[in-house]
Design a protein around this motif. Structure first.
Motif, PDB file in Angstrom:
ATOM      1  N   ILE A  41       0.851  -1.183   0.000  1.00 32.36           N
ATOM      2  CA  ILE A  41       0.000   0.000   0.000  1.00 32.36           C
ATOM      3  C   ILE A  41       0.891   1.240   0.000  1.00 32.36           C
ATOM      4  O   ILE A  41       1.850   1.329   0.769  1.00 32.36           O
ATOM      5  N   ARG A  42       0.581   2.161  -0.862  1.00 33.06           N
ATOM      6  CA  ARG A  42       1.347   3.407  -0.987  1.00 33.06           C
ATOM      7  C   ARG A  42       0.860   4.416   0.048  1.00 33.06           C
ATOM      8  O   ARG A  42      -0.309   4.781   0.064  1.00 33.06           O
ATOM      9  N   VAL A  43       1.760   4.834   0.944  1.00 33.34           N
ATOM     10  CA  VAL A  43       1.434   5.826   1.963  1.00 33.34           C
ATOM     11  C   VAL A  43       2.151   7.123   1.613  1.00 33.34           C
ATOM     12  O   VAL A  43       3.383   7.159   1.566  1.00 33.34           O
ATOM     13  N   THR A  44       1.388   8.163   1.334  1.00 35.08           N
ATOM     14  CA  THR A  44       1.969   9.466   1.017  1.00 35.08           C
ATOM     15  C   THR A  44       1.843  10.385   2.230  1.00 35.08           C
ATOM     16  O   THR A  44       1.014  10.159   3.124  1.00 35.08           O
ATOM     17  N   PHE A  45       2.646  11.457   2.244  1.00 31.53           N
ATOM     18  CA  PHE A  45       2.705  12.344   3.396  1.00 31.53           C
ATOM     19  C   PHE A  45       2.482  13.785   2.958  1.00 31.53           C
ATOM     20  O   PHE A  45       3.015  14.219   1.935  1.00 31.53           O
ATOM     21  N   SER A  46       1.691  14.499   3.719  1.00 34.87           N
ATOM     22  CA  SER A  46       1.455  15.916   3.447  1.00 34.87           C
ATOM     23  C   SER A  46       1.476  16.676   4.762  1.00 34.87           C
ATOM     24  O   SER A  46       1.427  16.078   5.851  1.00 34.87           O
ATOM     25  N   SER A  47       1.524  17.997   4.675  1.00 35.61           N
ATOM     26  CA  SER A  47       1.620  18.816   5.880  1.00 35.61           C
ATOM     27  C   SER A  47       1.032  20.190   5.619  1.00 35.61           C
ATOM     28  O   SER A  47       0.935  20.645   4.477  1.00 35.61           O
ATOM     29  N   SER A  48       0.653  20.861   6.681  1.00 37.81           N
ATOM     30  CA  SER A  48       0.195  22.246   6.619  1.00 37.81           C
ATOM     31  C   SER A  48       0.473  22.901   7.961  1.00 37.81           C
ATOM     32  O   SER A  48       0.708  22.226   8.968  1.00 37.81           O
ATOM     33  N   VAL A  49       0.438  24.239   7.960  1.00 40.65           N
ATOM     34  CA  VAL A  49       0.748  25.018   9.157  1.00 40.65           C
ATOM     35  C   VAL A  49      -0.310  26.094   9.325  1.00 40.65           C
ATOM     36  O   VAL A  49      -0.753  26.708   8.345  1.00 40.65           O
ATOM     37  N   SER A  50      -0.710  26.342  10.558  1.00 43.26           N
ATOM     38  CA  SER A  50      -1.653  27.404  10.850  1.00 43.26           C
ATOM     39  C   SER A  50      -1.117  28.748  10.355  1.00 43.26           C
ATOM     40  O   SER A  50       0.086  28.991  10.348  1.00 43.26           O
ATOM     41  N   ASP A  51      -2.031  29.624   9.938  1.00 39.29           N
ATOM     42  CA  ASP A  51      -1.635  30.932   9.413  1.00 39.29           C
ATOM     43  C   ASP A  51      -0.862  31.768  10.424  1.00 39.29           C
ATOM     44  O   ASP A  51      -0.075  32.635  10.042  1.00 39.29           O
ATOM     45  N   VAL A  52      -1.074  31.527  11.708  1.00 39.34           N
ATOM     46  CA  VAL A  52      -0.427  32.342  12.724  1.00 39.34           C
ATOM     47  C   VAL A  52       0.857  31.717  13.260  1.00 39.34           C
ATOM     48  O   VAL A  52       1.456  32.239  14.190  1.00 39.34           O
ATOM     49  N   LEU A  53       1.264  30.611  12.680  1.00 45.23           N
ATOM     50  CA  LEU A  53       2.475  29.934  13.144  1.00 45.23           C
ATOM     51  C   LEU A  53       3.606  30.140  12.137  1.00 45.23           C
ATOM     52  O   LEU A  53       3.564  29.609  11.034  1.00 45.23           O
ATOM     53  N   PRO A  54       4.648  30.893  12.501  1.00 47.31           N
ATOM     54  CA  PRO A  54       5.746  31.179  11.566  1.00 47.31           C
ATOM     55  C   PRO A  54       6.758  30.032  11.483  1.00 47.31           C
ATOM     56  O   PRO A  54       7.957  30.227  11.689  1.00 47.31           O
ATOM     57  N   TRP A  55       6.265  28.846  11.184  1.00 50.52           N
ATOM     58  CA  TRP A  55       7.118  27.675  11.036  1.00 50.52           C
ATOM     59  C   TRP A  55       7.084  27.176   9.593  1.00 50.52           C
ATOM     60  O   TRP A  55       6.086  27.361   8.879  1.00 50.52           O
ATOM     61  N   LYS A  56       8.163  26.507   9.210  1.00 47.79           N
ATOM     62  CA  LYS A  56       8.168  25.701   7.999  1.00 47.79           C
ATOM     63  C   LYS A  56       8.084  24.250   8.438  1.00 47.79           C
ATOM     64  O   LYS A  56       8.880  23.794   9.249  1.00 47.79           O
ATOM     65  N   PHE A  57       7.128  23.525   7.888  1.00 46.95           N
ATOM     66  CA  PHE A  57       6.865  22.161   8.333  1.00 46.95           C
ATOM     67  C   PHE A  57       6.588  21.296   7.120  1.00 46.95           C
ATOM     68  O   PHE A  57       5.594  21.496   6.421  1.00 46.95           O
ATOM     69  N   VAL A  58       7.486  20.339   6.843  1.00 46.49           N
ATOM     70  CA  VAL A  58       7.379  19.534   5.625  1.00 46.49           C
ATOM     71  C   VAL A  58       7.783  18.086   5.914  1.00 46.49           C
ATOM     72  O   VAL A  58       8.590  17.813   6.805  1.00 46.49           O
ATOM     73  N   PRO A  59       7.226  17.131   5.163  1.00 50.38           N
ATOM     74  CA  PRO A  59       7.679  15.739   5.276  1.00 50.38           C
ATOM     75  C   PRO A  59       9.017  15.558   4.581  1.00 50.38           C
ATOM     76  O   PRO A  59       9.293  16.191   3.557  1.00 50.38           O
TER      77      PRO A  59
END
Length: 208
Positions: free
Chosen positions: A62-80
């Protein structure tokens, strides 16, 4: 007394609804929430968990893909760190996400997650995960966050899983910020940052 009882009951329900919702979702997979694995605070024994961690070699991967998002008020970069992995039912897999605090202040964030398609959620079990836990990143700090999981072999017996070849795991980080004087505020001990009319973050000085 009846009025006071109703008010107190309403307040208690409002505070308890969030953890109750989280517990129900993690137990049933409702709302796309992955199920908490037996070895992560469940009632099943280690032997039961070990019996599920046997890869079914004659099943398709089974193919498991990864995605991410960040709240508009959080100044972070967050990626798989990886786009996808391919796993057998019962086979453990380790994936990583990377978070970077792009602000000039230490910030604490909390992540939630979900799995799509929703019918996969009851079979997506996490062994180790950074979700629902406070993650403190110092100013400019970058950290790797592991996700250790497996797909329960019982999915092979579910007719709703027929034809599903791809699963997506998504994490979203939300923010909780300190007051400028270093105190933590709010009903739960935190203050949520907001944008002002000029598009600047309130609650953290000098952060754009």
């Amino acid at each position: 007394f009846y009025t006071i009882s109703i008010i107190l009951g309403t307040v208690a329900f409002s505070y308890g609804s969030v953890p109750m919702y989280k517990m129900i979702c993690q137990t049933t997979g409702w709302g796309g929430q992955p199920v908490r694995t037996h070895g992560a605070g469940g009632t099943s024994t280690d032997e039961d968990l070990a019996s599920r961690l046997i890869p079914v070699t004659d099943a398709p991967r089974i193919r498991v893909t990864f995605s991410s998002s960040v709240s508009d008020v959080l100044p972070w970069k967050f990626v798989p760190q990886q786009r996808e992995v391919r796993v057998l039912p019962g086979e453990t897999a380790l994936a990583f996400y990377t978070a970077t605090n792009n602000s000039e202040h230490d910030i604490i964030g909390v992540a939630t997650y979900s799995v799509t398609p929703a019918q996969v959620a009851p079979y997506f079990s996490k062994i180790q995960c950074f979700c629902f836990e406070e993650q403190r990143l110092n100013a400019g700090e970058t950290v790797d966050m592991p996700v250790f999981f497996y797909l329960d072999p019982d999915l092979l017996n579910d007719l709703n899983m027929k034809g599903i070849e791809t699963v997506t795991l998504n994490y979203t980080f939300f923010s909780k910020f300190p007051f400028p004087d270093g105190r933590w505020g709010g009903a739960d001990g935190w203050a949520e940052a907001k944008y002002d009319q000029n598009g600047q973050l309130k609650g953290i000085p000098n952060v754009s």
